[in-house]
Design an enzyme around this catalytic site. Structure first.
Site, mmCIF file in Angstrom:
data_model
loop_
_atom_site.group_PDB
_atom_site.id
_atom_site.type_symbol
_atom_site.label_atom_id
_atom_site.label_comp_id
_atom_site.label_asym_id
_atom_site.label_seq_id
_atom_site.Cartn_x
_atom_site.Cartn_y
_atom_site.Cartn_z
ATOM 1 N N ASP A 120 1.078 -1.117 -0.127
ATOM 2 C CA ASP A 120 0.022 0.089 -0.111
ATOM 3 C C ASP A 120 0.827 1.204 0.067
ATOM 4 O OD1 ASP A 120 0.732 -0.648 2.771
ATOM 5 O OD2 ASP A 120 -0.752 0.593 3.580
ATOM 6 N N GLU A 187 0.118 -1.485 5.864
ATOM 7 C CA GLU A 187 1.255 -0.715 6.660
ATOM 8 C C GLU A 187 0.809 0.750 7.086
ATOM 9 O OE1 GLU A 187 5.109 1.375 7.928
ATOM 10 O OE2 GLU A 187 3.811 1.798 6.330
HETATM 11 ZN ZN LIG Z 1 6.522 2.474 4.176
#
Ligand SMILES: [Zn+2]
Length: 488
Positions: A120, A187
């Site tokens: 992401d 994340e």
């Molecule tokens: Zn990162």
């Protein structure tokens, strides 16, 4: 002998000892042996990253808002682009959108290693679009750079690793130890469905890792004040993230006959007290970092670093001057949200604030609450941990391990004989989720970064040079071989 002569003699002796200690400071960089590095087709690698950037794998604040179609497309693209890798490594999806790759080693007796990354990226704010010199999701290659969201954080890592594995797998290389590649989907918002779930899966399977490598450190160019030469900074721990909600209550009523302080006043006083009474400085870890590269500093700083037995307070004063170095030596706090009151002539029934703490190893949620109670010392102020926004704690990995030492060695083999030093990461990454399955978590992004580049991450004009990306492929190929074959 008169007393003053004795005193002068003593001072001179101390100065002489301090000078001697300063002159003893030297580099700790053993020369690396020359080694054959992978030949990289940098144009092809650049195109890979440009294509990867075009998938809008954006993490939205809540999972329900996230559009997973680009994730699926990105997965398919990886499969198509890296056929050798997909033929040799076993791939599995975790929570549908995160990926775990497994490269079987020849020696089951060796503990595996894991390379962490995330699929992401953060969104691009609409209002900043006009300031970009490229379309953030078009994957443009121009002026020697690949531009776009994820060029530094961290599609570049995925491409670097996968280009390296593709070439190694095509050459018939097989590691001795098992190697995992874990690519989380979230994340940037918590890592819950990505890294956390992957770590839980590994734990369930009884897998303990010899080491984990994630993003974080880098080859710093000018990030260490006073040091001109490049330094490889390797993250060995993260500051814990804790948000505390402060709440004060009041009796609602007309503001024409108010109490001496309203709920807002009580809260404001509490915040002011926290600002005036920061946590004690604990510079030991920062000093360890600085000492390892002490020989790179000008004489005056070297003198202080060689004599911290006497000059620690002066060093702390110096480090406190800049927000970046201040954050290295203490648990910090920042009041980031405040709410209270509905109308100018109504006494507020409640006021609340969010205080975000970043903890040095050794502090905990409990010590944060103790600190608040001691400093604010006001029963009208309620302090509670915001459980949705508290992670950690993160352990500090030891550097006296073969994994760390070989990591340093590979950095020098690929990027030249540059000094390296461990340091504490100021921000949170996926790596913290792997603490349960590994004692050794290291953070290193294999590329040079200048202060300006740091602002590009999550910011405007995120980009990486074509050469830097090729360097990442070389680095991963070398580390995969070294970690893949070393017997630790
Ligand atoms: Zn990162």
């Amino acid at each position: 002998m008169p007393y003053f002569l004795i005193i002068i003699g003593f001072v001179l002796l101390v100065l002489l000892v301090m000078l001697f200690r300063t002159l003893q400071v030297s580099g700790n960089t053993p020369m690396s042996s020359t080694t054959d590095l992978l030949t990289v087709d940098s144009k092809k690698t650049a195109e890979h990253l440009a294509e990867a950037i075009r998938f809008k794998t954006i993490s939205k604040l809540s999972m329900d808002e996230t559009d997973f179609k680009p994730f699926k497309n990105y997965h398919q693209w990886l499969e198509k682009t890296y056929p050798k890798l997909h033929a040799v490594l076993k791939k599995e999806s975790v929570n549908q959108h995160s990926l775990l790759y497994y490269w079987k080693g020849t020696n089951a007796g060796l503990k595996p290693v894991l390379f962490a990354g995330h699929l992401d990226v953060v969104p691009v704010e609409e209002v900043t679009l006009s300031a970009w010199h490229a379309d953030p999701f078009k994957g443009e290659i121009k002026q020697g750079f690949i531009w776009g969201r994820g060029a530094l954080d961290m599609k570049n890592h995925t491409i670097g690793m996968f280009d390296a594995v593709e070439t190694l797998a095509a050459s018939g290389f097989q590691p001795k130890r098992d190697i995992y590649f874990a690519l989380g989907q979230d994340e940037e918002i918590s890592g819950k469905d990505g890294a956390k779930s992957i770590a839980a899966l590994l734990k369930k399977r009884g897998i303990q890792l010899a080491a984990v490598l994630d993003e974080g450190g880098m080859i710093s160019h000018g990030l260490v004040p006073g040091v001109e030469t490049p330094v490889a900074l390797i993250g060995v721990g993260e500051k814990e993230y804790v948000t505390v909600n402060l709440t004060t209550k009041g009796t609602p009523g007309h503001s024409s006959n108010p109490p001496r302080q309203t709920a807002i006043g009580v809260l404001a006083r509490a915040i002011a007290l926290l600002d005036d009474n920061p946590f004690e400085a604990r510079p030991e870890l920062a000093i360890e970092t600085l000492k390892r590269i002490a020989y790179l500093f000008p004489f005056s700083t070297r003198f202080v670093l060689a004599n911290t037995w006497l000059l620690k307070p002066a060093l702390v004063k110096q480090l406190e001057k800049r927000v970046q170095t201040n954050a290295l030596i203490r648990t910090t706090h920042a009041a980031t949200v405040i709410k209270g009151g509905i109308k100018d002539n109504i006494l507020p029934a409640e006021a609340c604030a969010k205080i975000n703490f970043r903890l040095l190893p050794g502090d905990s949620q409990e010590t944060v609450l103790q600190h608040i109670r001691k400093v604010v010392d006001d029963p009208r102020v309620e302090a509670a941990i915001d459980v949705a926004d508290a992670w950690g704690p993160s352990k500090v990995s030891t550097i006296n391990t073969p994994a760390y030492k070989t990591l340093e060695l590979v950095i020098r083999q690929v990027f030249g004989d540059i000094p390296a030093a461990p340091y504490l990461l100021m921000f949170a990454t996926d790596a913290r989720h792997y603490q349960e399955v590994s004692e050794q978590l290291y953070h290193f992004s294999p590329l040079s970064m200048e202060t300006e580049d740091m602002g590009r991450m999550h910011g405007i004009d995120e980009r990486i040079s074509v050469d830097a990306l090729a360097g990442m492929v070389k680095f991963y190929a070398r580390l995969l071989k070294v970690w893949g074959e070393a017997e630790f």
